[in-house]
Scaffold this active site. Structure first.
Site, PDB file in Angstrom:
ATOM      1  N   ALA A 110       0.836  -1.208   0.000  1.00 14.97           N
ATOM      2  CA  ALA A 110       0.000   0.000   0.000  1.00 14.97           C
ATOM      3  C   ALA A 110       0.869   1.255   0.000  1.00 14.97           C
ATOM      4  O   ALA A 110       0.590   2.204  -0.737  1.00 14.97           O
ATOM      5  CB  ALA A 110      -0.930  -0.008   1.207  1.00 14.97           C
ATOM      6  N   SER A 118      -0.405 -21.221   3.023  1.00 16.79           N
ATOM      7  CA  SER A 118      -1.328 -20.431   2.194  1.00 16.79           C
ATOM      8  C   SER A 118      -2.655 -21.133   1.906  1.00 16.79           C
ATOM      9  O   SER A 118      -2.722 -22.347   1.710  1.00 16.79           O
ATOM     10  CB  SER A 118      -0.640 -20.144   0.859  1.00 16.79           C
ATOM     11  OG  SER A 118      -1.586 -19.670  -0.062  1.00 16.79           O
ATOM     12  N   ARG A 131     -12.564 -18.134   4.947  1.00 15.12           N
ATOM     13  CA  ARG A 131     -11.716 -18.428   6.100  1.00 15.12           C
ATOM     14  C   ARG A 131     -12.460 -18.477   7.430  1.00 15.12           C
ATOM     15  O   ARG A 131     -12.167 -19.314   8.273  1.00 15.12           O
ATOM     16  CB  ARG A 131     -10.640 -17.352   6.195  1.00 15.12           C
ATOM     17  CG  ARG A 131      -9.723 -17.411   5.022  1.00 15.12           C
ATOM     18  CD  ARG A 131      -8.757 -16.270   5.006  1.00 15.12           C
ATOM     19  NE  ARG A 131      -7.900 -16.462   3.844  1.00 15.12           N
ATOM     20  CZ  ARG A 131      -6.940 -15.643   3.481  1.00 15.12           C
ATOM     21  NH1 ARG A 131      -6.694 -14.559   4.189  1.00 15.12           N
ATOM     22  NH2 ARG A 131      -6.207 -15.898   2.418  1.00 15.12           N
ATOM     23  N   GLU A 133      -3.967  -2.308   4.650  1.00  8.90           N
ATOM     24  CA  GLU A 133      -4.539  -3.003   5.808  1.00  8.90           C
ATOM     25  C   GLU A 133      -4.799  -2.038   6.964  1.00  8.90           C
ATOM     26  O   GLU A 133      -5.610  -2.325   7.853  1.00  8.90           O
ATOM     27  CB  GLU A 133      -3.606  -4.154   6.251  1.00  8.90           C
ATOM     28  CG  GLU A 133      -4.272  -5.080   7.243  1.00  8.90           C
ATOM     29  CD  GLU A 133      -3.454  -6.314   7.597  1.00  8.90           C
ATOM     30  OE1 GLU A 133      -2.517  -6.664   6.854  1.00  8.90           O
ATOM     31  OE2 GLU A 133      -3.761  -6.938   8.636  1.00  8.90           O
ATOM     32  N   LEU A 161      -3.922  -7.981  -0.984  1.00  7.58           N
ATOM     33  CA  LEU A 161      -2.945  -7.446  -1.933  1.00  7.58           C
ATOM     34  C   LEU A 161      -3.667  -6.583  -2.965  1.00  7.58           C
ATOM     35  O   LEU A 161      -3.207  -5.512  -3.347  1.00  7.58           O
ATOM     36  CB  LEU A 161      -2.191  -8.590  -2.618  1.00  7.58           C
ATOM     37  CG  LEU A 161      -1.462  -9.570  -1.680  1.00  7.58           C
ATOM     38  CD1 LEU A 161      -0.678 -10.595  -2.494  1.00  7.58           C
ATOM     39  CD2 LEU A 161      -0.524  -8.839  -0.732  1.00  7.58           C
TER      40      LEU A 161
HETATM   41  C1  LIG Z   1       1.881 -14.920   5.986  1.00  8.77           C
HETATM   42  C2  LIG Z   1       0.910 -14.048   5.242  1.00  8.77           C
HETATM   43  C3  LIG Z   1       0.525 -14.375   3.958  1.00  8.77           C
HETATM   44  C4  LIG Z   1      -0.376 -13.566   3.270  1.00  8.77           C
HETATM   45  N1  LIG Z   1      -0.750 -13.922   1.995  1.00  8.77           N
HETATM   46  C5  LIG Z   1      -1.615 -13.126   1.324  1.00  8.77           C
HETATM   47  C6  LIG Z   1      -2.004 -13.456  -0.013  1.00  8.77           C
HETATM   48  O1  LIG Z   1      -1.560 -14.442  -0.577  1.00  8.77           O
HETATM   49  N2  LIG Z   1      -2.875 -12.631  -0.642  1.00  8.77           N
HETATM   50  C7  LIG Z   1      -3.394 -11.503  -0.052  1.00  8.77           C
HETATM   51  O2  LIG Z   1      -4.161 -10.788  -0.681  1.00  8.77           O
HETATM   52  N3  LIG Z   1      -3.011 -11.172   1.206  1.00  8.77           N
HETATM   53  C8  LIG Z   1      -2.152 -11.937   1.901  1.00  8.77           C
HETATM   54  N4  LIG Z   1      -1.786 -11.595   3.178  1.00  8.77           N
HETATM   55  C9  LIG Z   1      -2.203 -10.291   3.717  1.00  8.77           C
HETATM   56  C10 LIG Z   1      -1.326  -9.190   3.121  1.00  8.77           C
HETATM   57  O3  LIG Z   1      -0.006  -9.642   2.994  1.00  8.77           O
HETATM   58  C11 LIG Z   1      -1.308  -7.913   3.951  1.00  8.77           C
HETATM   59  O4  LIG Z   1      -2.599  -7.555   4.332  1.00  8.77           O
HETATM   60  C12 LIG Z   1      -0.737  -6.770   3.145  1.00  8.77           C
HETATM   61  O5  LIG Z   1       0.517  -7.140   2.601  1.00  8.77           O
HETATM   62  C13 LIG Z   1      -0.582  -5.510   3.971  1.00  8.77           C
HETATM   63  O6  LIG Z   1       0.063  -4.547   3.190  1.00  8.77           O
HETATM   64  P1  LIG Z   1       0.244  -3.070   3.721  1.00  8.77           P
HETATM   65  O7  LIG Z   1       1.055  -2.352   2.711  1.00  8.77           O
HETATM   66  O8  LIG Z   1      -1.088  -2.513   4.094  1.00  8.77           O
HETATM   67  O9  LIG Z   1       1.069  -3.226   5.092  1.00  8.77           O
HETATM   68  P2  LIG Z   1       2.518  -3.867   5.393  1.00  8.77           P
HETATM   69  O10 LIG Z   1       3.029  -4.684   4.289  1.00  8.77           O
HETATM   70  O11 LIG Z   1       2.380  -4.492   6.746  1.00  8.77           O
HETATM   71  O12 LIG Z   1       3.462  -2.622   5.497  1.00  8.77           O
HETATM   72  C14 LIG Z   1       3.424  -1.737   6.598  1.00  8.77           C
HETATM   73  C15 LIG Z   1       4.515  -0.722   6.411  1.00  8.77           C
HETATM   74  O13 LIG Z   1       4.341   0.304   7.375  1.00  8.77           O
HETATM   75  C16 LIG Z   1       5.562   0.553   8.042  1.00  8.77           C
HETATM   76  N5  LIG Z   1       5.222   1.022   9.382  1.00  8.77           N
HETATM   77  C17 LIG Z   1       4.284   0.546  10.237  1.00  8.77           C
HETATM   78  N6  LIG Z   1       4.252   1.298  11.344  1.00  8.77           N
HETATM   79  C18 LIG Z   1       5.183   2.253  11.197  1.00  8.77           C
HETATM   80  C19 LIG Z   1       5.618   3.318  12.001  1.00  8.77           C
HETATM   81  N7  LIG Z   1       5.077   3.586  13.194  1.00  8.77           N
HETATM   82  N8  LIG Z   1       6.639   4.090  11.540  1.00  8.77           N
HETATM   83  C20 LIG Z   1       7.219   3.861  10.327  1.00  8.77           C
HETATM   84  N9  LIG Z   1       6.824   2.878   9.517  1.00  8.77           N
HETATM   85  C21 LIG Z   1       5.806   2.076   9.944  1.00  8.77           C
HETATM   86  C22 LIG Z   1       6.323  -0.738   8.007  1.00  8.77           C
HETATM   87  O14 LIG Z   1       7.690  -0.489   8.168  1.00  8.77           O
HETATM   88  C23 LIG Z   1       5.934  -1.250   6.617  1.00  8.77           C
HETATM   89  O15 LIG Z   1       6.787  -0.642   5.671  1.00  8.77           O
HETATM   90  C24 LIG Z   1      -0.893 -12.412   3.885  1.00  8.77           C
HETATM   91  C25 LIG Z   1      -0.517 -12.085   5.184  1.00  8.77           C
HETATM   92  C26 LIG Z   1       0.358 -12.910   5.870  1.00  8.77           C
HETATM   93  C27 LIG Z   1       0.686 -12.581   7.292  1.00  8.77           C
END
Ligand SMILES: Cc1cc2nc3c(=O)[nH]c(=O)nc-3n(C[C@H](O)[C@H](O)[C@H](O)COP(=O)(O)OP(=O)(O)OC[C@H]3O[C@@H](n4cnc5c(N)ncnc54)[C@H](O)[C@@H]3O)c2cc1C
Length: 645
Positions: A54, A294, A340, A435, A451
């Site tokens: 994101a 997965s 799920r 998320e 994703l």
């Molecule tokens: C094992 C696993 C497998 C998964 N497989 C799938 C899949 O196959 N398909 C699917 O759709 N979803 C899947 N998911 C869910 C999905 O991966 C996540 O919901 C999604 O990647 C979240 O992306 P995001 O960019 O919102 O957050 P994240 O990838 O968690 O990134 C958060 C970012 O914020 C930064 N951050 C947080 N707090 C702070 C702070 N206070 N200061 C500075 N930086 C901060 C972190 O450093 C990081 O860069 C899976 C989840 C898990 C746990």
């Protein structure tokens, strides 16, 4: 309804989603939103906290548009964001399989999958944009799996009867994040994005009612600094680690979102937690992390338990007619591919009933014998090889020869900061993506949709909607001496001083572990009025003890992971309490929120649409949370009792 823990305020409202036919709303909003011309974009600064799918997609796209972007993450490299762990795939309504898929069907499946607790307008936009995401990623060179003829391959995920999930073996998140990372690095090289790794946002700066900046700590030197901008985007991921044990990366936390919440941002539906059915069971008290297998494995793996309670024979010695393929039996239409929430509860039911396998009876089998026989070991290896290897490394058992043992575990949080259709929180200038927001998944997220949402928000939605806000900028310059900046910095300094000078005797981890157990026991797969009240009391007691007894060693001006964790766990305590209050007030069951008092005769979640068809948007109040209800309207998918039978 219980009101002893909160009070009710004015309703919340999304004022940005246009009316009219649902398939035209996104087009209309893009047209009605104001634009910023390219020359003016260079004068506008945007902070993006987060470099997961994101955050990286948003920062790269805003940079490409010409805004000045400051991008932060706490990892040592932006591409180590938790998104890299995603395994199974990403949904898109391309209908490459010609199996009846469409934008409308993805929209329908997602609204139904979320148990009718999400906004129709947002979900429809997500389904529309899904197809563009795949084109964008392919153009970046993301190596999606292909069929023999060269077309992109698809597989199925839960809650759908079509195959619409694009994947890159069991490493989809990694490959997508590398794509986003390249786009981000291009902007870093072009000078539009300043990337700050190993920096943690610890406070939000609000001046004249607008989000104007953040306070960050350099995690290596301990230096505290501030960053001022015209808008702040939080893409900071989910808060599943409030349970201590989860499939999330160890560093995932709620601090960025919670600090914003304490400054006025509503936190929506905090109790909606996804418990994923296929995780490797916990092996002992020493563990601090759980591992996901997965959902894609349920395409070919069959879930079963022995019919006879306590049957401890080798699985190969248990004949077919002594096995209960309980998902296929209970849900013949969707079988092993039920969503799920349903698969997790069904596993809990058979284990609670004494049919579980492995240590403590907390496991069910996921069996690939049929798939290996039907497709051959090579084909199974090609699809899932890295997941099988991971399983073997952790358990010492070979899943080609013996069924995997799996059990549900905390995986994803559907709740998050409240946002409107523009992804703006209720604080002007504070936007939330991925998320970290609550927006699209209702009470249960379908597999492969996180994703999709993160990239939809970052590549396509936010870059279009944020301009409507930034068109009023640049805003008045703020300097270090501004009272809002001084006050936010002081809050950070005071907290760090407190932790390092508190004369305590208990580690941060011991508190986190205990908090996690309370959350899992009373606000986990099944929730009751009695249990939630008990949990609130226990959390409050433990939180008081935390502030009296927590011990943080080391100094502020150095790498100090105890200090980092202390701040995060302090915020988890407050979040955990709000989650329990939210779960207590919602006396219906929906999706991942299962109230034992509200179930159908055959044990399925029973919604109460007359009283609970709303988003619960909570405001932080010094004397307790304030509930703002945002009514949900369903014009296109009429709420029904969800059935996967
Ligand atoms: C094992 C696993 C497998 C998964 N497989 C799938 C899949 O196959 N398909 C699917 O759709 N979803 C899947 N998911 C869910 C999905 O991966 C996540 O919901 C999604 O990647 C979240 O992306 P995001 O960019 O919102 O957050 P994240 O990838 O968690 O990134 C958060 C970012 O914020 C930064 N951050 C947080 N707090 C702070 C702070 N206070 N200061 C500075 N930086 C901060 C972190 O450093 C990081 O860069 C899976 C989840 C898990 C746990």
């Amino acid at each position: 309804m219980s009101t002893d823990f909160y009070r009710e305020g004015e309703p919340a409202q999304d004022t940005k989603a246009p009316a009219g036919p649902i398939s035209e709303r996104w087009e209309q909003r893009r047209f009605s939103g104001r634009l910023v011309n390219p020359a003016n974009r260079r004068k506008l600064r945007v902070i993006v906290v987060g470099t997961g799918l994101a955050g990286a997609s948003a920062a790269a796209t805003l940079g490409e548009l010409g805004y000045r972007v400051a991008n932060y993450c706490f990892q040592d490299s932006s591409r180590r964001a938790h998104s890299i762990a995603a395994q199974g795939g990403i949904n898109a309504a391309k209908n490459y399989r010609n199996d009846g898929d469409s934008v409308h069907r993805l929209f329908y499946d997602t609204v139904k999958g979320g148990d009718f607790r999400s906004r129709e307008s947002n979900v429809h936009r997500l389904a529309e944009v899904s197809t563009e995401i795949i084109d964008q990623c392919v153009a970046q060179g993301v190596p999606f799996a292909r069929e023999y003829g060269g077309l992109l391959d698809n597989r199925s995920f839960g809650g759908a009867q079509v195959s619409r999930t694009f994947y890159a073996r069991g490493q989809t998140g990694q490959q997508l994040l590398l794509g986003a990372y390249q786009a981000l690095q291009r902007q870093v090289a072009a000078g539009t994005v300043d990337l700050h790794t190993r920096h943690e946002m610890l406070e939000l700066i609000i001046a004249d009612g607008k989000a104007r900046g953040i306070v960050v700590r350099d995690l290596v030197t301990g230096e505290i600094s501030t960053e001022i901008a015209d808008a702040v985007v939080l893409a900071t991921g989910g808060y599943g680690n409030v349970y201590f044990l989860s499939t999330n990366a160890m560093g995932c936390n709620v601090t960025a979102g919670w600090r914003a919440h304490r400054k006025g941002a509503y936190f929506a539906n905090p109790c909606y937690t996804q418990i994923h059915p296929t995780c490797i069971p916990q092996s002992g008290e020493h563990q601090s992390k759980l591992t996901l297998m997965s959902e894609s494995l349920r395409n070919d793996g069959r879930v079963w338990v022995p019919k006879q309670r306590g049957d401890d024979r080798h699985p190969a010695d248990i004949p077919e007619d002594e096995r209960d393929y309980y998902l296929e039996r209970r849900y013949p239409a969707f079988g092993n591919l039920v969503p799920r929430d349903i698969a997790s509860r069904a596993a809990k039911v058979v284990c609670d009933d004494g049919h579980g396998v492995g240590p403590g009876g907390l496991g069910v089998y996921l069996d690939f014998a049929g798939a290996v026989e039907r497709l051959g070991r090579k084909a199974v290896e090609a699809k899932y090889g890295n997941l099988f290897d991971m399983y073997e490394r952790i358990t010492g058992e070979n899943p080609y020869e013996r069924p995997m043992r799996i059990y549900p575990a905390v995986h994803y949080t559907m709740g998050g900061l409240w946002v409107d259709y523009d992804l703006s929180s209720n604080i002007p200038g504070l936007f939330v993506t991925g998320e970290a927001n609550f927006s699209d998944h209702g009470a249960n997220r379908l597999g492969a949709s996180a994703l999709m949402q993160g990239l939809s928000d970052g590549y396509f939605v936010l870059p279009n909607t944020i301009s409507d806000y930034l068109a009023d900028g640049p805003f008045e310059a703020l300097d270090e001496g501004h009272e809002a900046v001084v006050a936010a910095r002081k809050e950070v300094d005071d907290r760090i001083d407190f932790f390092l000078n508190n004369d305590g005797d208990r580690t941060v981890d011991s508190f986190h572990r205990e908090l996690g157990k309370i959350m899992w026991e009373y606000c986990g797969m099944e929730r009751t009025d009695e249990g939630l009240r008990k949990a609130i009391g226990l959390i409050r007691g433990l939180k008081d003890e935390f502030w009296r007894r927590v011990k943080v060693t080391g100094k502020a001006e150095e790498l100090n992971q105890q200090l980092e964790k202390a701040g995060r766990v302090a915020d988890f305590f407050e979040l955990g309490e709000l989650m329990c209050i939210d779960a207590l007030h919602r006396t219906e069951s929906c999706g991942g929120h299962f109230r034992a008092e509200s179930q159908t005769e055959d044990g399925e979640a029973k919604r109460d649409d007359a009283n609970f068809s709303y988003v619960a948007a909570w405001e932080f109040g010094e004397d307790g949370p304030v509930l703002h209800k945002e009514a949900l309207e369903f014009e296109y998918v009429k709420p029904t009792q969800r059935s996967y039978k």
